[in-house]
Design an enzyme around this catalytic site. Sequence first.
Site, mmCIF file in Angstrom:
data_model
loop_
_atom_site.group_PDB
_atom_site.id
_atom_site.type_symbol
_atom_site.label_atom_id
_atom_site.label_comp_id
_atom_site.label_asym_id
_atom_site.label_seq_id
_atom_site.Cartn_x
_atom_site.Cartn_y
_atom_site.Cartn_z
ATOM 1 N N GLU A 1 0.801 -1.225 0.000
ATOM 2 C CA GLU A 1 0.000 0.000 0.000
ATOM 3 C C GLU A 1 0.832 1.272 0.000
ATOM 4 O O GLU A 1 0.334 2.322 -0.409
ATOM 5 C CB GLU A 1 -1.003 0.012 1.154
ATOM 6 C CG GLU A 1 -0.448 0.280 2.510
ATOM 7 C CD GLU A 1 -1.514 0.243 3.591
ATOM 8 O OE1 GLU A 1 -1.603 1.223 4.334
ATOM 9 O OE2 GLU A 1 -2.245 -0.758 3.699
ATOM 10 N N ASP A 2 2.090 1.220 0.428
ATOM 11 C CA ASP A 2 2.863 2.457 0.586
ATOM 12 C C ASP A 2 4.138 2.551 -0.248
ATOM 13 O O ASP A 2 4.864 3.536 -0.134
ATOM 14 C CB ASP A 2 3.258 2.633 2.063
ATOM 15 C CG ASP A 2 2.073 2.975 2.944
ATOM 16 O OD1 ASP A 2 1.056 3.458 2.420
ATOM 17 O OD2 ASP A 2 2.170 2.738 4.162
#
Length: 184
Positions: free
Chosen positions: A63-64
């Site tokens: 996600e990052d």
Amino acid sequence: MNRYILDLFSLVVEAATVAHGKQTRKGNGTPYITHPFTVALLLLQAGCSEETVAAGLLHDTIEDTNLSFEEIEHKFGQQIARVVRECSEYDKSKGWEERKQHKIDHLHTVSLEACMVMCADKLHNIRATVREFEAKGDDVWGRFNRGKEKQEWYYRSVVDVLGKRVPDFPLYSLLKQEVDELFR
């Protein structure tokens, strides 16, 4: 610890460190990699499997960072990749409330390993918030996308679901205690 596990950890540490690069933690500027390292150490201390600890190190990469599910699966296998995917937010373009509600709902169906990683993740996050609260008081809530009331709703909801999924997991009681103390 056998050589395979040491090699796995070396590769996972390298992948997480490179993926998170120069990212910093929101609010305090600490190198971001300290968060997945701490999550992994919490999982290791709690007696989790090597694969769960490895997933803890990688839990925020999908996600990052630019590290993909497919790359994780290729490098570290299906089990680790599955847990990392289960810990990832489904769509960062959605609003905060929708993303957090999805995460809460998702906790009911993910693997127990993903619940353990998310428990360690939330425990480290809440401890960081407690330290900042002790230093800054209510000003700490200004660094969040939503204020204290929404943070309390989110953390108490997560604690409620984890209490049904992994009530005997050693980190669960610590998380519950920290949340209760911060939001009393």
